[in-house]
Scaffold this motif. Structure first.
Motif, PDB file in Angstrom:
ATOM      1  N   MET A   1       0.793  -1.068   0.444  1.00 50.99           N
ATOM      2  CA  MET A   1       0.212  -0.452   0.179  1.00 50.99           C
ATOM      3  C   MET A   1       0.791   0.646  -0.090  1.00 50.99           C
ATOM      4  SD  MET A   1      -3.272  -0.271  -0.131  1.00 50.99           S
ATOM      5  CE  MET A   1      -3.751   1.339   0.484  1.00 50.99           C
ATOM      6  N   ILE A   2       1.990   1.017   0.717  1.00 51.25           N
ATOM      7  CA  ILE A   2       2.785   2.448   0.674  1.00 51.25           C
ATOM      8  C   ILE A   2       3.661   2.862  -0.021  1.00 51.25           C
ATOM      9  CG2 ILE A   2       5.190   3.302   1.632  1.00 51.25           C
ATOM     10  CD1 ILE A   2       2.734   3.479   4.185  1.00 51.25           C
ATOM     11  N   ILE A   3       4.046   1.649  -1.289  1.00 50.83           N
ATOM     12  CA  ILE A   3       4.432   1.951  -1.958  1.00 50.83           C
ATOM     13  C   ILE A   3       4.000   2.333  -3.287  1.00 50.83           C
ATOM     14  CG2 ILE A   3       6.191   0.591  -4.321  1.00 50.83           C
ATOM     15  CD1 ILE A   3       7.175  -1.585  -2.480  1.00 50.83           C
TER      16      ILE A   3
ATOM     17  N   LEU B   1       1.489   5.828  -7.146  1.00 48.52           N
ATOM     18  CA  LEU B   1       0.154   6.868  -7.676  1.00 48.52           C
ATOM     19  C   LEU B   1       0.096   8.670  -7.751  1.00 48.52           C
ATOM     20  CD1 LEU B   1      -2.302   4.603  -6.373  1.00 48.52           C
ATOM     21  CD2 LEU B   1      -1.362   4.688  -8.785  1.00 48.52           C
ATOM     22  N   VAL B   2       1.132   8.679  -6.383  1.00 55.33           N
ATOM     23  CA  VAL B   2       1.068  10.286  -5.501  1.00 55.33           C
ATOM     24  C   VAL B   2       1.846  10.756  -7.347  1.00 55.33           C
ATOM     25  CG1 VAL B   2       1.990  12.606  -4.346  1.00 55.33           C
ATOM     26  CG2 VAL B   2       0.333  10.398  -3.814  1.00 55.33           C
TER      27      VAL B   2
ATOM     28  N   ASN C   1      -9.204  -5.252  -4.698  1.00 53.21           N
ATOM     29  CA  ASN C   1     -10.350  -4.063  -4.632  1.00 53.21           C
ATOM     30  C   ASN C   1      -9.940  -3.124  -3.200  1.00 53.21           C
ATOM     31  OD1 ASN C   1     -12.664  -3.407  -5.322  1.00 53.21           O
ATOM     32  ND2 ASN C   1     -13.586  -3.724  -3.722  1.00 53.21           N
ATOM     33  N   ALA C   2      -9.689  -3.492  -1.974  1.00 50.64           N
ATOM     34  CA  ALA C   2      -8.714  -2.643  -1.416  1.00 50.64           C
ATOM     35  C   ALA C   2      -7.738  -2.285  -1.825  1.00 50.64           C
ATOM     36  CB  ALA C   2      -9.415  -3.441  -0.043  1.00 50.64           C
TER      37      ALA C   2
ATOM     38  N   GLY D   1      -6.047   3.385  -3.890  1.00 48.39           N
ATOM     39  CA  GLY D   1      -5.407   4.183  -4.219  1.00 48.39           C
ATOM     40  C   GLY D   1      -6.218   5.136  -5.606  1.00 48.39           C
ATOM     41  N   PHE D   2      -7.097   4.680  -5.874  1.00 49.21           N
ATOM     42  CA  PHE D   2      -7.770   5.845  -6.618  1.00 49.21           C
ATOM     43  C   PHE D   2      -8.171   6.844  -5.980  1.00 49.21           C
ATOM     44  CE2 PHE D   2      -6.598   3.320  -9.789  1.00 49.21           C
ATOM     45  CZ  PHE D   2      -7.600   2.850 -10.915  1.00 49.21           C
TER      46      PHE D   2
END
Length: 338
Positions: free
Chosen positions: A27-29, A34-35, A132-133, A138-139
């Motif tokens: 999640m962090i990566i 994405l940012v 999915n989570a 991310g979106f």
């Protein structure tokens, strides 16, 4: 198959994923990438707007006014072309069954009042829920960064973002089912990961590149021989016609083999959504002069245009996870777990 037991297994697998350090670092990566890509996409969107207003004088020539979906061109490139989505899918599934074998817990689990299909289906559902989570988080971050940087999507653009999210989720699920399949086939997690990487490498590079080259050589042959510099206009016209035919046949063969690459298909499906001008230009094979002459007559791609033009790729895109999971399911049901 008991649905209650299936729900319990799926919930447990999802909880294990959510609470794991692996998913935390994924999640962090994922969010950091994405940012960065969203900020880059916003800059690209602003430049595209300037280019559109100036008629291409300040950059690329655009047939249609860029929308906020242009921001996602860099994002889908990072997830698909750069392989971020593939890595995430592989990371969540490579040890689902092989890890249980290594720990010796697979026999204990199946000694309970539990069927094999409930176990494999529950693990698959739990992993897909985790993907999915990840994708939703991310979106949401992408949407937040867009708002912070002053881009507010309208209703149609929000629906387009939702479509990109769905396609992205399917892309990661395809990668996840590859690793789930290899975790069933192999006895160790390391072997599962290596086999998954080999399969992905073959699908992304060997089949599209090697198959395209070999297919072109066997079915089309060598390109037409160059004509001399002092050739007549008739010779030049015949050469150009032969070259156009060769290029058309070659492109058709390469496009067929590229269909076996989930990365290529993902990129082709998202292109009409994120960059409709580029998609229309590539689809009609227009040159720069033709673009300016015919720009008013070209219709902007819609959702139904995507379905009509890309239906074969959409079927293939959905087919891959079905094939990989089906292989994993059959193999697991017949495997010897002693």
């Amino acid at each position: 198959m008991d649905l209650t037991r299936l729900a319990i297994i799926s919930k447990k697998e999802f909880t294990d994923h959510i609470l794991s350090k692996r998913l935390f670092w994924i999640m962090i990566i994922f969010c950091i990438v994405l940012v960065i890509e969203t900020a880059s996409g916003v800059d690209d969107y602003n430049n595209a707007l300037e280019s559109y207003k100036s008629g291409g004088a300040s950059g690329e020539f655009l047939i249609f006014q860029p929308s906020a979906l242009r921001v996602f061109s860099d994002i889908v490139s990072s997830i698909g072309v750069d392989g971020l989505g593939i890595v995430i899918g592989l990371a969540l599934g490579f040890d689902l069954i092989s890890g249980e074998r290594e720990r010796g817990s697979i026999k204990t689990i199946l000694s309970q009042p539990l069927y094999r299909d409930e176990l494999i289906n529950g693990k698959a559902i739990g992993g897909i829920m985790a993907l999915n989570a990840i994708s939703i988080a991310g979106f949401i971050i992408i949407f937040a960064v867009m708002l912070i940087l002053g881009i507010v999507p309208d209703i149609d653009e929000i629906l387009g973002i939702g479509l990109i999210w769905l396609i992205t989720l399917l892309f990661m699920i395809a990668s996840f089912t590859v690793s789930l399949m290899t975790s069933v086939i192999t006895n160790t997690s390391s072997g599962s990961l290596i086999l998954a990487l080999v399969i992905v490498f073959i699908m992304l590079f060997i089949i599209p590149t090697g198959g395209g080259e070999l297919g072109t050589y066997l079915l089309v042959g060598n390109p037409p021989e160059d004509i001399p510099d002092m050739a007549s206009s008739a010779q030049y016209a015949a050469y150009q016609e032969a070259m156009d035919e060769y290029n058309g046949n070659s492109m058709g063969i390469r496009d067929f083999f590229n269909t076996f690459s989930i990365r290529y298909v993902y990129q082709q499906i998202t292109l009409p959504i994120t960059m409709p001008s580029g998609y229309a230009i590539n689809k009609d094979g227009l040159d720069f002069d033709s673009i300016k002459e015919l720009a008013q007559d070209i219709e902007e791609p819609t959702f139904w245009t995507l379905i009509e033009d890309q239906w074969v790729k959409l079927i293939v895109f959905i087919m891959w996870p079905v094939i990989f999971f089906g292989t994993a399911y059959v193999r697991f049901m017949k495997s010897d777990l002693r």
